[in-house]
Design a protein around this motif. Structure first.
Motif, short mmCIF file in Angstrom:
data_model
loop_
_atom_site.label_atom_id
_atom_site.label_comp_id
_atom_site.label_asym_id
_atom_site.label_seq_id
_atom_site.Cartn_x
_atom_site.Cartn_y
_atom_site.Cartn_z
N THR A 320 -31.26 -25.40 20.36
CA THR A 320 -29.99 -25.90 20.88
C THR A 320 -30.05 -26.03 22.39
OG1 THR A 320 -28.70 -24.86 19.10
CG2 THR A 320 -27.52 -25.40 21.12
N ARG A 321 -29.59 -27.15 22.90
CA ARG A 321 -29.49 -27.35 24.35
C ARG A 321 -28.14 -26.81 24.82
NH1 ARG A 321 -33.48 -29.67 26.69
NH2 ARG A 321 -35.00 -30.89 25.49
N VAL A 322 -28.17 -26.03 25.89
CA VAL A 322 -26.97 -25.38 26.39
C VAL A 322 -26.87 -25.57 27.89
CG1 VAL A 322 -26.97 -23.66 24.54
CG2 VAL A 322 -28.15 -23.16 26.69
N LEU A 323 -25.74 -25.13 28.43
CA LEU A 323 -25.50 -25.18 29.86
C LEU A 323 -25.12 -23.76 30.31
CD1 LEU A 323 -25.25 -27.58 32.00
CD2 LEU A 323 -22.79 -27.22 31.79
N VAL A 324 -25.65 -23.34 31.45
CA VAL A 324 -25.28 -22.05 32.01
C VAL A 324 -24.42 -22.30 33.24
CG1 VAL A 324 -26.11 -19.87 32.97
CG2 VAL A 324 -27.43 -21.01 31.18
N GLN A 325 -23.22 -21.78 33.21
CA GLN A 325 -22.28 -21.90 34.32
C GLN A 325 -22.08 -20.53 34.97
OE1 GLN A 325 -21.49 -24.83 35.51
NE2 GLN A 325 -19.64 -25.59 34.48
N GLN A 330 -29.12 -26.57 33.06
CA GLN A 330 -29.50 -26.94 31.71
C GLN A 330 -30.56 -25.98 31.17
OE1 GLN A 330 -28.33 -29.55 29.92
NE2 GLN A 330 -27.21 -30.76 31.44
N ALA A 331 -30.50 -25.69 29.87
CA ALA A 331 -31.48 -24.80 29.26
C ALA A 331 -31.57 -25.11 27.77
CB ALA A 331 -31.09 -23.34 29.46
N MET A 332 -32.59 -24.54 27.13
CA MET A 332 -32.74 -24.69 25.69
C MET A 332 -32.97 -23.31 25.08
SD MET A 332 -35.36 -27.05 23.46
CE MET A 332 -36.77 -25.97 23.71
N VAL A 333 -32.39 -23.08 23.91
CA VAL A 333 -32.55 -21.80 23.22
C VAL A 333 -33.95 -21.72 22.62
CG1 VAL A 333 -31.73 -20.35 21.34
CG2 VAL A 333 -30.09 -21.66 22.71
#
Length: 488
Positions: A320-325, A330-333
């Motif tokens: 899953t591609r996610v975002l860290v705020q 941007q990151a991927m699991v």
């Protein structure tokens, strides 16, 4: 301090405003999970009842005044349930006796840090897992000392229900309940108020140490009579509060009906385990966009940097591609673990350890939020909150410096404007632009923080829209976020 707050805001504002310029934040109402993730969630739900023997997941936090016996009681409970071996118990007893702290042996099963053992108090939130007949329980043993209330807030923010441990010994309850109880006083009050403000509705009050007063039923009723009115004013419904006695060191009323005649002669209610089984697990918010406030950052067992926390909404799986705020990273699991085991999927309501790939380590911090790239969590430097003012010796004035707590995040800030005083029942404005706020008042205030925080409107995402304000080691106000004034 005000200049420092402004400098921090300018430093952080550039990064998150650059990110916000690249995308328009879509309304949460438009979110729909992608087909692969939705299918994985459906399959997991179908398997859940079989694999867990019909048991549901429950996040449980243990709260209470310092020295109420929280770690001792939970250490003994874990042993009674078979989650801690007799060999481990013997080692803790030897170590505690050698250190001249033999009475702390059961507590040392949870308080493993050198600082905790030397001071005799829990410092950080100890997390462990156990099963009851009805639940798979993630236990969060929160510190009771007022110096570590910020750690307690981070733990309680992840909980579905709470055990509030109260020292029933003569003088013990009074020390924990008295608002003016000295350097460590009043944590029973503060923990109860914070628990309710953080969204905990289900509570079991465990009155401990009754063995010091011959298991007196009169003392039990005396403590209950003093505490119940306060819990009502804190927002707990009487129907959602259970009451029971228990003794940690001897194991009385932990898993079964008490064997001590002086207690069993009058107690016919639930044991601690039965009270836990009476809690209802929270519904999984799978229809919501991904939100995972980071509660811990550490090196993963299988390599890489991992973040731990509870998914408040949505789901994620490997790939899953996610975002860290904050910051729009941007990151991927890369991998997911739950309860120490590799997992393919984590859903709302799960506590998970997630290894992220493609993101700089500096972006990962307690209080940051892992979210959906297309529905990012807002990042705000100024906000308006509707608060209730708690016990405090001096009124709140404009410019007061506070520590701001939202979900697992903590940031320094100030109350930059007193907007209005409200009628607590109707919400109508009774006074605009007040000069000061005093105990018991409901008000709307503007808050500015040193660095922008990941927050939501309470109406959009409750778990990320609750707020607590602390100053001088005390919680001075709790409330909900009603407006984001300076956000992406």
């Amino acid at each position: 301090m005000q200049g420092q707050v402004l400098r921090h805001k300018r430093k952080w504002r550039g990064e998150w405003q650059r990110f916000s310029c690249r995308r328009r934040r879509r309304p949460l109402s438009e979110y729909r999970p992608d087909s692969d993730l939705a299918r994985a969630c459906d399959e997991a739900s179908a398997r859940e009842g079989v694999e867990a023997n019909g048991k549901s997941r429950l996040h449980l936090v243990v709260l209470g005044h310092v020295d109420a016996g929280k770690s001792t009681l939970m250490g003994r409970l874990l042993h009674e349930l078979g989650h801690i071996s007799q060999k481990t118990v013997h080692k803790a007893q030897r170590d505690a006796t050698a250190a001249g702290k033999g009475s702390f042996a059961w507590a040392w099963l949870l308080d493993e840090r050198a600082e905790e053992r030397s001071r005799g108090v829990t410092v950080d939130v100890a997390s462990t897992f156990f099963e009851t007949p009805k639940h798979l329980v993630r236990l969060l043993d929160a510190p009771g000392h007022r110096d570590f209330v910020p750690n307690m807030i981070a733990g309680a923010a992840q909980a579905d229900a709470a055990l509030l441990l109260v020292d029933g010994s003569v003088g013990g309850f009074e020390a924990g309940f008295d608002a003016g109880g000295g350097m460590g006083g009043g944590q029973t009050r503060e923990h109860a108020q914070l628990a309710r403000s953080l969204g905990i509705e289900q509570l079991a009050v465990v009155i401990s140490k009754l063995d010091t007063c011959a298991f007196s039923q009169e003392r039990f009723e005396q403590v209950k009579g003093a505490l119940l009115p306060f819990l009502r004013t804190s927002g707990f419904r009487e129907s959602q509060v259970q009451w029971l006695p228990a003794v940690g060191p001897s194991g009385q009323n932990l898993t079964d009906h008490p064997t001590e005649p002086a207690l069993s002669s009058w107690w016919r209610g639930p044991s601690v385990v039965a009270a836990i089984d009476a809690f209802r697990p929270a519904a999984r918010a799978l229809e919501r966009s991904l939100r995972m406030p980071i509660a811990d950052v550490f090196k993963g067992l299988r390599g890489g940097l991992a973040v731990g926390g509870k998914l408040e909404g949505g789901a994620l799986k490997v790939g899953t591609r996610v975002l860290v705020q904050p910051g729009g990273h941007q990151a991927m699991v890369r991998s997911v673990e739950m309860d120490g085991q590799a997992a393919a999927l984590a859903r709302a309501g799960d506590t998970a350890d997630v290894v992220l790939a493609g993101v700089d380590a500096t972006a990962l911090a307690v209080g940051a939020v892992v979210c959906h790239p297309d529905w990012p969590v807002p990042v705000a430097g100024r906000l308006e909150a509707r608060i209730v003012v708690l016990d405090l010796p001096l009124p709140i004035l404009k410019g007061r410096q506070v520590s701001v707590h939202v979900h697992t995040a903590q940031e320094s800030g100030q109350i930059s404007r007193l907007v209005s005083v409200l009628n607590p029942k109707t919400g109508e404005v009774t006074k605009a632009r007040p000069r000061a706020l005093t105990k018991g008042q409901t008000a709307v205030v503007e808050i500015s923080v040193a660095r922008p925080m990941c927050v939501e409107l309470y109406t959009d995402y409750r778990a990320l829209g609750r707020i607590a304000l602390r100053d001088g080691g005390h919680t001075i106000a709790v409330g909900i976020i009603v407006s984001l004034l300076d956000s992406d």
